[in-house]
Design a protein around this motif. Structure first.
Motif, PDB file in Angstrom:
ATOM      1  N   HIS A 240     -39.108 -41.032  18.175  1.00  0.00           N
ATOM      2  CA  HIS A 240     -39.810 -41.411  19.470  1.00  0.00           C
ATOM      3  C   HIS A 240     -39.822 -40.042  20.608  1.00  0.00           C
ATOM      4  O   HIS A 240     -39.047 -39.189  20.265  1.00  0.00           O
ATOM      5  N   PHE A 241     -40.578 -40.291  20.627  1.00  0.00           N
ATOM      6  CA  PHE A 241     -41.385 -39.394  22.344  1.00  0.00           C
ATOM      7  C   PHE A 241     -41.178 -39.504  23.513  1.00  0.00           C
ATOM      8  O   PHE A 241     -41.230 -41.057  24.148  1.00  0.00           O
ATOM      9  N   ILE A 242     -40.317 -38.879  23.911  1.00  0.00           N
ATOM     10  CA  ILE A 242     -39.626 -39.250  25.239  1.00  0.00           C
ATOM     11  C   ILE A 242     -39.896 -38.394  26.547  1.00  0.00           C
ATOM     12  O   ILE A 242     -39.793 -37.121  26.125  1.00  0.00           O
ATOM     13  N   PRO A 243     -41.081 -38.325  27.438  1.00  0.00           N
ATOM     14  CA  PRO A 243     -41.818 -37.294  28.329  1.00  0.00           C
ATOM     15  C   PRO A 243     -40.433 -36.946  29.290  1.00  0.00           C
ATOM     16  O   PRO A 243     -39.463 -38.130  29.272  1.00  0.00           O
ATOM     17  N   THR A 244     -40.905 -36.220  29.952  1.00  0.00           N
ATOM     18  CA  THR A 244     -40.072 -34.693  30.830  1.00  0.00           C
ATOM     19  C   THR A 244     -40.164 -35.742  31.978  1.00  0.00           C
ATOM     20  O   THR A 244     -41.067 -36.749  32.147  1.00  0.00           O
ATOM     21  N   ASP A 245     -38.529 -35.834  32.357  1.00  0.00           N
ATOM     22  CA  ASP A 245     -38.357 -35.962  33.803  1.00  0.00           C
ATOM     23  C   ASP A 245     -38.726 -37.743  33.954  1.00  0.00           C
ATOM     24  O   ASP A 245     -37.589 -38.459  34.577  1.00  0.00           O
ATOM     25  N   THR A 246     -37.702 -38.492  32.251  1.00  0.00           N
ATOM     26  CA  THR A 246     -37.164 -39.837  32.207  1.00  0.00           C
ATOM     27  C   THR A 246     -36.089 -39.927  32.742  1.00  0.00           C
ATOM     28  O   THR A 246     -35.081 -38.739  32.073  1.00  0.00           O
ATOM     29  N   CYS A 247     -35.825 -40.737  33.380  1.00  0.00           N
ATOM     30  CA  CYS A 247     -34.113 -40.639  33.680  1.00  0.00           C
ATOM     31  C   CYS A 247     -33.056 -41.737  32.408  1.00  0.00           C
ATOM     32  O   CYS A 247     -33.924 -42.405  31.941  1.00  0.00           O
ATOM     33  N   PHE A 248     -32.121 -41.300  31.829  1.00  0.00           N
ATOM     34  CA  PHE A 248     -31.260 -42.262  31.164  1.00  0.00           C
ATOM     35  C   PHE A 248     -30.026 -42.383  31.515  1.00  0.00           C
ATOM     36  O   PHE A 248     -29.576 -41.486  31.707  1.00  0.00           O
ATOM     37  N   LEU A 249     -29.530 -42.923  31.235  1.00  0.00           N
ATOM     38  CA  LEU A 249     -27.621 -43.091  31.235  1.00  0.00           C
ATOM     39  C   LEU A 249     -27.440 -43.073  29.416  1.00  0.00           C
ATOM     40  O   LEU A 249     -27.920 -43.516  28.522  1.00  0.00           O
ATOM     41  N   ILE A 250     -26.352 -42.760  29.793  1.00  0.00           N
ATOM     42  CA  ILE A 250     -25.264 -42.777  27.883  1.00  0.00           C
ATOM     43  C   ILE A 250     -24.398 -43.323  27.860  1.00  0.00           C
ATOM     44  O   ILE A 250     -23.602 -43.333  29.046  1.00  0.00           O
ATOM     45  N   ASN A 251     -24.493 -44.763  27.190  1.00  0.00           N
ATOM     46  CA  ASN A 251     -23.447 -45.503  26.651  1.00  0.00           C
ATOM     47  C   ASN A 251     -22.854 -44.567  26.235  1.00  0.00           C
ATOM     48  O   ASN A 251     -22.359 -44.856  24.771  1.00  0.00           O
ATOM     49  N   SER A 252     -21.008 -44.585  26.810  1.00  0.00           N
ATOM     50  CA  SER A 252     -20.261 -43.483  26.067  1.00  0.00           C
ATOM     51  C   SER A 252     -19.272 -44.908  25.166  1.00  0.00           C
ATOM     52  O   SER A 252     -18.688 -45.043  24.811  1.00  0.00           O
ATOM     53  N   ILE A 253     -19.740 -46.297  25.030  1.00  0.00           N
ATOM     54  CA  ILE A 253     -18.837 -47.046  24.561  1.00  0.00           C
ATOM     55  C   ILE A 253     -18.919 -47.600  23.372  1.00  0.00           C
ATOM     56  O   ILE A 253     -18.708 -46.722  22.460  1.00  0.00           O
ATOM     57  N   ALA A 254     -20.655 -47.567  22.923  1.00  0.00           N
ATOM     58  CA  ALA A 254     -21.579 -48.123  22.152  1.00  0.00           C
ATOM     59  C   ALA A 254     -21.374 -46.010  21.328  1.00  0.00           C
ATOM     60  O   ALA A 254     -21.067 -46.458  20.167  1.00  0.00           O
ATOM     61  N   LEU A 255     -21.265 -45.203  22.217  1.00  0.00           N
ATOM     62  CA  LEU A 255     -21.419 -43.629  21.604  1.00  0.00           C
ATOM     63  C   LEU A 255     -20.132 -43.799  20.869  1.00  0.00           C
ATOM     64  O   LEU A 255     -19.948 -42.963  19.800  1.00  0.00           O
ATOM     65  N   SER A 256     -19.058 -44.313  21.396  1.00  0.00           N
ATOM     66  CA  SER A 256     -17.780 -44.275  21.044  1.00  0.00           C
ATOM     67  C   SER A 256     -16.887 -44.354  19.645  1.00  0.00           C
ATOM     68  O   SER A 256     -15.974 -44.601  19.301  1.00  0.00           O
ATOM     69  N   ASN A 257     -18.452 -45.792  19.346  1.00  0.00           N
ATOM     70  CA  ASN A 257     -17.688 -47.101  18.000  1.00  0.00           C
ATOM     71  C   ASN A 257     -19.040 -46.188  16.976  1.00  0.00           C
ATOM     72  O   ASN A 257     -18.931 -46.880  16.219  1.00  0.00           O
ATOM     73  N   ASP A 258     -19.182 -44.959  17.358  1.00  0.00           N
ATOM     74  CA  ASP A 258     -20.207 -44.852  16.347  1.00  0.00           C
ATOM     75  C   ASP A 258     -19.357 -43.380  15.129  1.00  0.00           C
ATOM     76  O   ASP A 258     -20.186 -42.715  14.678  1.00  0.00           O
ATOM     77  N   PHE A 259     -18.067 -44.434  14.725  1.00  0.00           N
ATOM     78  CA  PHE A 259     -18.224 -43.557  13.612  1.00  0.00           C
ATOM     79  C   PHE A 259     -17.349 -44.584  12.367  1.00  0.00           C
ATOM     80  O   PHE A 259     -16.647 -46.343  13.135  1.00  0.00           O
ATOM     81  N   ASP A 260     -16.960 -44.449  11.683  1.00  0.00           N
ATOM     82  CA  ASP A 260     -16.283 -44.517  10.834  1.00  0.00           C
ATOM     83  C   ASP A 260     -15.203 -45.603  11.000  1.00  0.00           C
ATOM     84  O   ASP A 260     -14.104 -44.630  11.291  1.00  0.00           O
ATOM     85  N   ASP A 261     -14.554 -46.554  10.890  1.00  0.00           N
ATOM     86  CA  ASP A 261     -13.300 -46.979  11.252  1.00  0.00           C
ATOM     87  C   ASP A 261     -13.231 -46.969  12.775  1.00  0.00           C
ATOM     88  O   ASP A 261     -11.911 -46.247  13.522  1.00  0.00           O
ATOM     89  N   ALA A 262     -14.042 -46.445  13.606  1.00  0.00           N
ATOM     90  CA  ALA A 262     -14.114 -46.981  15.429  1.00  0.00           C
ATOM     91  C   ALA A 262     -13.104 -47.928  15.535  1.00  0.00           C
ATOM     92  O   ALA A 262     -12.247 -47.206  16.671  1.00  0.00           O
ATOM     93  N   PRO A 263     -12.578 -49.451  15.256  1.00  0.00           N
ATOM     94  CA  PRO A 263     -11.515 -49.907  16.474  1.00  0.00           C
ATOM     95  C   PRO A 263     -10.082 -49.001  15.825  1.00  0.00           C
ATOM     96  O   PRO A 263      -9.459 -49.177  16.920  1.00  0.00           O
ATOM     97  N   GLU A 264      -9.747 -48.586  14.839  1.00  0.00           N
ATOM     98  CA  GLU A 264      -8.426 -47.019  15.108  1.00  0.00           C
ATOM     99  C   GLU A 264      -8.645 -46.376  15.383  1.00  0.00           C
ATOM    100  O   GLU A 264      -8.874 -45.669  15.700  1.00  0.00           O
ATOM    101  N   PHE A 265      -7.440 -46.296  15.638  1.00  0.00           N
ATOM    102  CA  PHE A 265      -7.180 -45.067  16.644  1.00  0.00           C
ATOM    103  C   PHE A 265      -6.600 -44.034  15.574  1.00  0.00           C
ATOM    104  O   PHE A 265      -5.559 -44.007  14.243  1.00  0.00           O
TER     105      PHE A 265
END
Length: 108
Positions: free
Chosen positions: A35-60
């Motif tokens: 995917h190409f994303i041009p300069t000056d594009t504004c975006f948000l980072i969904n930390s909950i989604a990124l935090s769940n991008d692990f094997d066994d994510a629900p586990e502490f």
């Protein structure tokens, strides 16, 4: 102390304090995953989604953060934000959290 650091990172990943990281803006063109994303594009980072991008994510599992120096923020760790807009307290509050953990951790 490395395990306490891993516990803090584990808690901040497991239950993020801020669900959406403050808006970011690209300063140069970016191509990622075809995917190409041009300069000056504004975006948000969904930390909950990124935090769940692990094997066994629900586990502490603090052990997942034990693979590097305790002062290094892992590339996949978004508990304190990222980029130039990382949490202003990112250097101070982990020290404070470690001191609090030391006070409640039994010693031999």
């Amino acid at each position: 102390m490395p395990y306490i650091t891993a516990m803090i990172k584990g808690v901040l990943r497991w239950r993020p304090t801020v669900p959406i990281v403050t808006p970011h803006q690209l300063t140069e063109n970016l191509e990622t995953d075809g995917h190409f994303i041009p300069t000056d594009t504004c975006f948000l980072i969904n930390s909950i989604a990124l935090s769940n991008d692990f094997d066994d994510a629900p586990e502490f599992q603090p052990e997942r953060w034990m693979d590097g120096p305790e002062t290094r923020t892992m590339a996949s760790f978004w508990g304190l934000g990222g980029g130039r807009r990382i949490c202003a307290g990112s250097l101070g509050h982990p020290v404070s959290l470690k001191n609090n953990c030391r006070c409640i951790t039994p010693t031999a």
